[in-house]
Scaffold this active site. Structure first.
Site, PDB file in Angstrom:
ATOM      1  N   LYS A  86      -8.049  -5.736 -19.367  1.00 15.68           N
ATOM      2  CA  LYS A  86      -7.321  -6.757 -18.649  1.00 15.68           C
ATOM      3  C   LYS A  86      -5.898  -6.932 -19.195  1.00 15.68           C
ATOM      4  O   LYS A  86      -4.998  -7.361 -18.485  1.00 15.68           O
ATOM      5  CB  LYS A  86      -8.046  -8.110 -18.811  1.00 15.68           C
ATOM      6  CG  LYS A  86      -9.438  -8.169 -18.263  1.00 15.68           C
ATOM      7  CD  LYS A  86     -10.021  -9.563 -18.556  1.00 15.68           C
ATOM      8  CE  LYS A  86     -11.488  -9.604 -18.291  1.00 15.68           C
ATOM      9  NZ  LYS A  86     -12.077 -10.898 -18.747  1.00 15.68           N
TER      10      LYS A  86
ATOM     11  N   GLU B 165      -0.085   0.008 -21.583  1.00 18.24           N
ATOM     12  CA  GLU B 165      -0.889  -0.851 -22.467  1.00 18.24           C
ATOM     13  C   GLU B 165      -0.089  -2.084 -22.840  1.00 18.24           C
ATOM     14  O   GLU B 165       1.136  -2.029 -22.916  1.00 18.24           O
ATOM     15  CB  GLU B 165      -1.174  -0.091 -23.770  1.00 18.24           C
ATOM     16  CG  GLU B 165      -2.321   0.896 -23.677  1.00 18.24           C
ATOM     17  CD  GLU B 165      -3.626   0.292 -24.136  1.00 18.24           C
ATOM     18  OE1 GLU B 165      -3.768  -0.951 -24.095  1.00 18.24           O
ATOM     19  OE2 GLU B 165      -4.498   1.069 -24.533  1.00 18.24           O
TER      20      GLU B 165
ATOM     21  N   ASP C  70      -2.612  -1.239 -31.411  1.00 18.56           N
ATOM     22  CA  ASP C  70      -2.882  -1.824 -32.727  1.00 18.56           C
ATOM     23  C   ASP C  70      -3.348  -0.696 -33.664  1.00 18.56           C
ATOM     24  O   ASP C  70      -2.527  -0.022 -34.268  1.00 18.56           O
ATOM     25  CB  ASP C  70      -3.947  -2.909 -32.512  1.00 18.56           C
ATOM     26  CG  ASP C  70      -4.232  -3.738 -33.738  1.00 18.56           C
ATOM     27  OD1 ASP C  70      -3.390  -3.789 -34.632  1.00 18.56           O
ATOM     28  OD2 ASP C  70      -5.316  -4.360 -33.802  1.00 18.56           O
TER      29      ASP C  70
ATOM     30  N   LYS D 270       1.892  -2.433 -33.164  1.00 18.85           N
ATOM     31  CA  LYS D 270       1.772  -2.940 -34.540  1.00 18.85           C
ATOM     32  C   LYS D 270       1.647  -1.735 -35.458  1.00 18.85           C
ATOM     33  O   LYS D 270       0.527  -1.336 -35.828  1.00 18.85           O
ATOM     34  CB  LYS D 270       0.498  -3.784 -34.678  1.00 18.85           C
ATOM     35  CG  LYS D 270       0.542  -5.153 -34.048  1.00 18.85           C
ATOM     36  CD  LYS D 270      -0.749  -5.888 -34.414  1.00 18.85           C
ATOM     37  CE  LYS D 270      -0.963  -7.119 -33.600  1.00 18.85           C
ATOM     38  NZ  LYS D 270      -2.323  -7.670 -33.795  1.00 18.85           N
TER      39      LYS D 270
ATOM     40  N   ASP E 197      -4.915 -11.978 -24.931  1.00 22.18           N
ATOM     41  CA  ASP E 197      -5.833 -13.105 -25.076  1.00 22.18           C
ATOM     42  C   ASP E 197      -6.236 -13.361 -26.513  1.00 22.18           C
ATOM     43  O   ASP E 197      -6.131 -12.497 -27.387  1.00 22.18           O
ATOM     44  CB  ASP E 197      -7.119 -12.833 -24.283  1.00 22.18           C
ATOM     45  CG  ASP E 197      -7.996 -11.789 -24.981  1.00 22.18           C
ATOM     46  OD1 ASP E 197      -7.487 -10.699 -25.298  1.00 22.18           O
ATOM     47  OD2 ASP E 197      -9.185 -12.073 -25.232  1.00 22.18           O
TER      48      ASP E 197
HETATM   49  P1  IMP Z   1      -6.524  -0.713 -30.793  1.00 24.59           P
HETATM   50  O1  IMP Z   1      -7.560   0.165 -30.191  1.00 24.59           O
HETATM   51  O2  IMP Z   1      -6.879  -1.136 -32.198  1.00 24.59           O
HETATM   52  O3  IMP Z   1      -5.120  -0.155 -30.705  1.00 24.59           O
HETATM   53  O4  IMP Z   1      -6.585  -2.078 -30.056  1.00 24.59           O
HETATM   54  C1  IMP Z   1      -6.046  -2.314 -28.873  1.00 24.59           C
HETATM   55  C2  IMP Z   1      -6.659  -3.556 -28.266  1.00 24.59           C
HETATM   56  O5  IMP Z   1      -6.962  -4.593 -29.218  1.00 24.59           O
HETATM   57  C3  IMP Z   1      -5.624  -4.139 -27.356  1.00 24.59           C
HETATM   58  O6  IMP Z   1      -5.676  -3.529 -26.090  1.00 24.59           O
HETATM   59  C4  IMP Z   1      -5.987  -5.588 -27.343  1.00 24.59           C
HETATM   60  O7  IMP Z   1      -6.988  -5.820 -26.380  1.00 24.59           O
HETATM   61  C5  IMP Z   1      -6.563  -5.866 -28.725  1.00 24.59           C
HETATM   62  N1  IMP Z   1      -5.538  -6.441 -29.620  1.00 24.59           N
HETATM   63  C6  IMP Z   1      -5.023  -5.911 -30.724  1.00 24.59           C
HETATM   64  N2  IMP Z   1      -4.129  -6.726 -31.311  1.00 24.59           N
HETATM   65  C7  IMP Z   1      -4.061  -7.824 -30.520  1.00 24.59           C
HETATM   66  C8  IMP Z   1      -3.300  -9.052 -30.580  1.00 24.59           C
HETATM   67  O8  IMP Z   1      -2.479  -9.318 -31.483  1.00 24.59           O
HETATM   68  N3  IMP Z   1      -3.528  -9.936 -29.581  1.00 24.59           N
HETATM   69  C9  IMP Z   1      -4.403  -9.706 -28.563  1.00 24.59           C
HETATM   70  N4  IMP Z   1      -5.133  -8.586 -28.471  1.00 24.59           N
HETATM   71  C10 IMP Z   1      -4.968  -7.650 -29.448  1.00 24.59           C
HETATM   72 MG    MG Z   2      -5.669  -3.482 -24.175  1.00 22.95          MG
END
Ligand code: IMP
Ligand code: MG
Length: 181
Positions: free
Chosen positions: A42, A98, A102, A130, A158
């Site tokens: 979302k 996206e 993160d 990040k 969110d």
């Molecule tokens: P990754 O797979 O660790 O890169 O995570 C990505 C997903 O984690 C994003 O699409 C978000 O849904 C969630 N996410 C990571 N950091 C945040 C944040 O600071 N706020 C909200 N959602 C986050």
């Molecule tokens: Mg996401």
């Protein structure tokens, strides 16, 4: 709602300006190419809607639904993709949109999934990155803003499914995160 926020991280005005720049760059880079812009739901829904309107090219839109879920008795999260594309992407240029990269795991998994369909190219456009939290390397072609390792909400992002409709980006109070975990 307001109680838990420290000051806004990125204002509506700064978002507007940066998204205009991204749109201009993307419009130049994909000139004359068959472009499919794939939003990751979302979280990307607000950014996506603003970004596609800043791209001055004919393009097709599509979406994937991805969800991070904590796994019982396992550290970290598992990523589940809940949907399929409706567009055929073979030999077409795909731009994956996206809201935040993160650890990089979600973006990497989605790129791998898309590459199986033999597109002409797959690139990522993320509103936020990040870099300090990166666990897997994934090339990001377009990044709106790099943010430190803090929890960000609003503009589609969110905290426990709330705050997605906040019209700007805000940093959440770490004390609230502790309460909720
Ligand atoms: P990754 O797979 O660790 O890169 O995570 C990505 C997903 O984690 C994003 O699409 C978000 O849904 C969630 N996410 C990571 N950091 C945040 C944040 O600071 N706020 C909200 N959602 C986050
Ligand atoms: Mg996401």
């Amino acid at each position: 709602m307001e109680r838990i926020f420290v000051k806004p991280l990125v204002t509506q005005e700064i978002l507007r300006t940066r998204i205009k720049e991204l749109g201009k760059q993307i419009s130049q880079d994909y000139q004359g190419k068959d472009l499919v812009v794939v939003g990751v739901l979302k979280g990307a829904y607000v950014f996506y809607a603003d970004l596609v309107r800043a791209i001055r090219l004919p393009l097709h839109i599509d979406f994937l639904i991805a969800k991070n879920r904590p796994v019982k008795n396992m550290p970290g999260k598992t990523i589940k993709v809940w949907s399929e594309l409706t567009e055929k992407i073979q030999k077409r240029h795909v731009l994956l949109v996206e809201e935040i990269v993160d650890s990089g795991k979600t973006a990497k998994l989605l790129v791998e999934k898309l590459l199986k369909k033999k597109p002409a190219s797959v690139e990522i456009c993320t509103l936020l990155s990040k870099p300090e939290n990166r666990k897997v390397q994934v090339p990001l072609r377009y990044v709106g803003f790099e943010v430190p390792s803090t929890y960000v909400v609003g503009y589609g992002l969110d905290y426990q499914q709330t705050y997605r409709n906040l019209p700007y980006l805000a940093q959440i109070d770490p004390a609230i995160l502790k309460e909720g975990s």
